[in-house]
Scaffold this motif. Structure first.
Motif, PDB file in Angstrom:
ATOM      1  N   VAL A  71      -3.162  12.380  -2.857  1.00 51.70           N
ATOM      2  CA  VAL A  71      -2.752  11.063  -3.336  1.00 51.70           C
ATOM      3  C   VAL A  71      -2.835  11.023  -4.856  1.00 51.70           C
TER       4      VAL A  71
ATOM      5  N   PRO B 229      -0.334   6.068  -3.411  1.00 52.29           N
ATOM      6  CA  PRO B 229      -1.321   5.365  -2.578  1.00 52.29           C
ATOM      7  C   PRO B 229      -0.678   4.501  -1.493  1.00 52.29           C
TER       8      PRO B 229
ATOM      9  N   TYR C 145       0.595   6.784   1.289  1.00 51.06           N
ATOM     10  CA  TYR C 145      -0.566   7.332   2.000  1.00 51.06           C
ATOM     11  C   TYR C 145      -1.144   6.293   2.960  1.00 51.06           C
TER      12      TYR C 145
END
Length: 332
Positions: free
Chosen positions: A65, A143, A146
Motif C-alpha cells: 500500500v 489505500p 486496498y
C-alpha cells in the motif's frame, strides 16, 4: 500449491480472453492479438481481489500500500531509471519548478519538437525509482483500493458455501490441452477445481437479474464451457463432473456474496459456443478461429456483405409493425 501466474503467461496457446473476441468478429480477434492490451487499474484490482480470496497467505507479500498517485507503467519507469536507461524511451524535465505549467517546462516541451519520447518530470521519476528500489516486483495499491479489496475478500471468507468450494480443491491451476479434433493448443487458469470448475467473479450487481445480465454480456457461460472442456481433458475433474459454478462477490457496499452454478443446458450452450468460436458454425456460415488461421483471412462483422441499418422503432417516423418485443428486427 498454486502455479505461478508468470508461468501461465509464458504458455503459447489460445485462451478464453482472446478466443471470445471471435464472437465480435475474426477481425477483432486478429486485431487484439497484434495489440495486446496493457495493464489497467481494473486489472490490478482484479488480481488483488483474486489473491486476497484464493491465496491470502501471499497477499501481503505481493501487494503493498502506497499513498501515491501512480502513472500506468510506473514500475517500468522506476526500473529504467534505476538501471540508467531512462533516456532511451523518455525525456525528463529536470528544471524548476517541477510543474507542467511553468515557463521553463513549456520551453522544454517546445524544444522537444518532434521527439516521440514522452516527457516526464524529474520528481515523478525520482518517486517511481524510489518505489521500485523499495518494493521491486510487488504490486502497489492505493489505500482506498486496498480497503475495498479487503472488504470484498473478507466477505467471501465469511461465506460458508463459498469457502466450502474454495477449500475443496486446488486453486489457481494452469491448464494446457489440445482442442478436440484439432491441433490447436489451449490454456486456461482455473480459480478453484473442487471436482468441478469454479470461477471467482466480482460484480456491482449480484442479484439474479443483475448477474445473469452480466454473465450474458461478458460471455461467462462460454468461459465456463471452455474451462469445463479443458479441465476434463487435463484430468482435473471427472467426465461426469457437476456443471461449472461462480463465486460472485459484490464489488461495492453491502459486499454480498452469492454462489451460483450453471445448469446442464447452460453448460452445453457454453461448450457449444466455445466450439463454434474455435471451429465455426456447423453450416459453415460463420468461420471460426481455425478456418481463419488456415485461410489467413480475418473477416469483420459484415463478412464482406452490405448489412441492414436495423433502425430501432423509437426513431422518429418509424412504426413498430413487424418488429420484435424490443422493437427490433435483428434478422436471422
Amino acid at each position: 500449491m498454486s502455479a505461478p501466474f508468470e508461468d501461465y503467461l509464458a504458455i503459447q496457446a489460445v485462451n478464453w480472453s482472446s478466443l471470445k473476441h471471435v464472437h465480435e468478429s475474426p477481425h477483432a480477434y486478429n486485431y487484439w492479438q497484434q495489440r495486446p492490451r496493457g495493464d489497467t487499474p481494473a486489472y490490478l484490482k482484479g488480481r488483488a481481489v483474486h489473491c486476497a480470496i484464493l491465496e491470502p497467505d501471499d497477499f501481503e507479500d505481493r501487494f503493498k500500500v502506497v499513498n501515491v498517485t501512480l502513472k500506468d507503467g510506473w514500475d517500468i519507469i522506476g526500473r529504467m531509471d534505476v538501471e540508467g536507461v531512462m533516456s532511451r524511451d523518455y525525456a525528463v524535465f529536470t528544471g524548476s519548478p517541477q510543474s507542467r505549467n511553468g515557463k521553463d517546462y513549456k520551453q522544454f516541451k517546445k524544444d522537444h519538437g518532434d521527439d516521440p519520447r514522452p516527457i516526464l518530470l524529474q520528481d515523478e521519476v525520482d518517486t517511481y525509482a524510489g518505489l521500485w528500489e523499495r518494493y521491486g516486483d510487488s504490486e502497489l495499491l492505493t489505500p482506498a483500493v486496498y480497503d475495498e479489496v479487503r472488504l470484498i475478500s473478507d466477505a467471501v471468507h465469511r461465506c460458508p458455501e463459498a469457502m466450502e468450494l474454495i477449500n475443496g480443491g486446488p486453486r489457481e491451476i494452469n491448464m494446457e490441452w489440445t482442442w478436440p479434433g484439432t491441433d490447436v493448443a489451449c490454456k486456461g487458469r482455473a480459480d478453484v477445481l473442487p471436482g468441478r470448475v469454479i470461477d471467482v467473479k466480482t460484480a456491482e450487481n449480484v442479484t439474479d437479474r443483475g448477474f445473469s445480465t452480466a454473465a450474458a454480456k461478458y460471455l461467462y457461460h462460454g468461459q465456463g464451457g471452455f474451462y469445463n472442456i479443458g479441465a476434463k481433458l487435463c484430468g482435473y475433474i471427472p467426465q461426469d463432473a457437476p456443471p461449472p459454478g461462480f463465486i460472485t462477490a459484490q464489488s461495492k457496499a453491502p459486499y454480498d456474496v452469492v454462489v451460483r452454478e450453471m445448469d446442464e443446458d447452460e453448460t452445453r450452450a457454453g461448450e457449444d459456443f466455445a466450439q463454434m468460436l474455435m471451429c465455426g458454425d456447423k453450416d459453415g456460415s460463420k468461420p471460426g478461429l481455425i478456418q481463419c488461421k488456415a485461410a489467413g483471412q480475418w473477416p469483420g462483422i459484415s463478412g464482406g456483405k452490405i448489412l441492414p441499418l436495423y433502425l430501432p422503432d423509437y426513431a422518429p417516423g418509424m412504426k413498430s409493425e413487424d418488429k420484435g418485443s424490443d422493437g427490433m428486427d435483428w434478422g436471422a
